[in-house]
Design a protein around this motif. Structure first.
Motif, PDB file in Angstrom:
ATOM      1  N   ASP A   8       0.834  -1.211   0.000  1.00 35.79           N
ATOM      2  CA  ASP A   8       0.000   0.000   0.000  1.00 35.79           C
ATOM      3  C   ASP A   8       0.866   1.258   0.000  1.00 35.79           C
ATOM      4  OD1 ASP A   8      -2.332  -1.494  -0.048  1.00 35.79           O
ATOM      5  OD2 ASP A   8      -2.669  -1.336   2.129  1.00 35.79           O
ATOM      6  N   ASN A   9       1.952   1.236   0.785  1.00 34.19           N
ATOM      7  CA  ASN A   9       2.868   2.379   0.826  1.00 34.19           C
ATOM      8  C   ASN A   9       3.550   2.583  -0.520  1.00 34.19           C
ATOM      9  OD1 ASN A   9       2.268   2.920   3.507  1.00 34.19           O
ATOM     10  ND2 ASN A   9       4.001   1.755   4.302  1.00 34.19           N
ATOM     11  N   LEU A  10       3.946   1.481  -1.152  1.00 33.28           N
ATOM     12  CA  LEU A  10       4.579   1.566  -2.464  1.00 33.28           C
ATOM     13  C   LEU A  10       3.608   2.139  -3.493  1.00 33.28           C
ATOM     14  CD1 LEU A  10       6.883   1.069  -4.454  1.00 33.28           C
ATOM     15  CD2 LEU A  10       6.082  -1.298  -4.657  1.00 33.28           C
ATOM     16  N   ILE A  11       2.389   1.648  -3.495  1.00 34.19           N
ATOM     17  CA  ILE A  11       1.386   2.138  -4.445  1.00 34.19           C
ATOM     18  C   ILE A  11       1.131   3.629  -4.228  1.00 34.19           C
ATOM     19  CG2 ILE A  11      -1.068   2.012  -5.062  1.00 34.19           C
ATOM     20  CD1 ILE A  11      -0.804  -1.076  -4.575  1.00 34.19           C
ATOM     21  N   ASN A  12       1.012   4.041  -2.990  1.00 39.50           N
ATOM     22  CA  ASN A  12       0.805   5.466  -2.708  1.00 39.50           C
ATOM     23  C   ASN A  12       1.991   6.304  -3.175  1.00 39.50           C
ATOM     24  OD1 ASN A  12      -1.781   5.217  -1.654  1.00 39.50           O
ATOM     25  ND2 ASN A  12      -1.010   4.776   0.390  1.00 39.50           N
ATOM     26  N   ALA A  13       3.200   5.778  -2.998  1.00 39.69           N
ATOM     27  CA  ALA A  13       4.388   6.497  -3.473  1.00 39.69           C
ATOM     28  C   ALA A  13       4.399   6.584  -4.999  1.00 39.69           C
ATOM     29  CB  ALA A  13       5.658   5.803  -2.965  1.00 39.69           C
ATOM     30  N   LEU A  14       4.009   5.506  -5.674  1.00 41.59           N
ATOM     31  CA  LEU A  14       3.962   5.517  -7.139  1.00 41.59           C
ATOM     32  C   LEU A  14       2.975   6.551  -7.652  1.00 41.59           C
ATOM     33  CD1 LEU A  14       4.117   1.722  -8.028  1.00 41.59           C
ATOM     34  CD2 LEU A  14       5.882   3.454  -8.363  1.00 41.59           C
ATOM     35  N   LYS A  15       1.876   6.738  -6.930  1.00 40.02           N
ATOM     36  CA  LYS A  15       0.871   7.711  -7.341  1.00 40.02           C
ATOM     37  C   LYS A  15       1.390   9.143  -7.286  1.00 40.02           C
ATOM     38  CE  LYS A  15      -3.169   4.905  -6.374  1.00 40.02           C
ATOM     39  NZ  LYS A  15      -4.398   4.734  -5.567  1.00 40.02           N
ATOM     40  N   GLY A  16       2.523   9.334  -6.649  1.00 40.87           N
ATOM     41  CA  GLY A  16       3.138  10.650  -6.593  1.00 40.87           C
ATOM     42  C   GLY A  16       4.168  10.894  -7.676  1.00 40.87           C
ATOM     43  N   THR A  17       4.419   9.891  -8.520  1.00 44.65           N
ATOM     44  CA  THR A  17       5.439  10.062  -9.555  1.00 44.65           C
ATOM     45  C   THR A  17       4.875  10.800 -10.763  1.00 44.65           C
ATOM     46  OG1 THR A  17       4.937   7.962 -10.679  1.00 44.65           O
ATOM     47  CG2 THR A  17       6.581   7.899  -8.877  1.00 44.65           C
ATOM     48  N   SER A  18       5.759  11.457 -11.480  1.00 38.92           N
ATOM     49  CA  SER A  18       5.327  12.172 -12.690  1.00 38.92           C
ATOM     50  C   SER A  18       4.836  11.195 -13.750  1.00 38.92           C
ATOM     51  CB  SER A  18       6.467  13.039 -13.235  1.00 38.92           C
ATOM     52  OG  SER A  18       7.583  12.250 -13.582  1.00 38.92           O
ATOM     53  N   GLU A  19       5.450  10.008 -13.828  1.00 35.39           N
ATOM     54  CA  GLU A  19       5.030   9.014 -14.819  1.00 35.39           C
ATOM     55  C   GLU A  19       3.584   8.586 -14.586  1.00 35.39           C
ATOM     56  OE1 GLU A  19       9.506   8.507 -14.400  1.00 35.39           O
ATOM     57  OE2 GLU A  19       7.829   8.817 -13.038  1.00 35.39           O
TER      58      GLU A  19
END
Length: 112
Positions: A8-19
């Motif tokens: 869940d933490n990884l997914i939330n972090a990915l949602k913050g990426t420009s990509e």
């Protein structure tokens, strides 16, 4: 911390990426144009099916598909979307590879 929490933490972090954000913003923009969205979706379906097949005529079939969907190549929005989708997929693939390498999951059997 449980594996689900880590994911869940990884997914939330990915949602913050420009990509991630560029891909999803462009996807929503395209979805607001149903004809373009449907055309892009059909192209993506057919392209993926072709890439996953064992066709000996891949190059010929790919050229034929590119000609059939030439209009998408000349559309700035679809081009931008395809580029964003590619960048997002590369990021996810790199993360997957790093995960597999870092966790010691043996994948050598896939190469033979």
């Amino acid at each position: 911390m449980q594996p689900e929490e880590i994911m869940d933490n990884l997914i939330n972090a990915l949602k913050g990426t420009s990509e991630y954000n560029q891909y999803h913003n462009l996807l929503e923009h395209i979805k607001s144009q149903p004809e373009l969205y449907n055309r892009i979706s059909e192209y993506r379906r057919r392209s993926l099916a072709m890439q996953m097949s064992d066709s000996e005529n891949f190059i010929h079939e790919n050229n034929k598909l590119q000609k059939e969907y030439y209009d998408l190549q000349n559309n700035a929005l679809s081009n931008e979307f395809f580029s964003a989708e590619h960048q997002y997929c590369v990021m996810v693939r790199n993360l997957q590879n790093k995960f597999l390498e870092g966790t010691g999951i043996e994948t050598d059997f896939l190469e033979g």
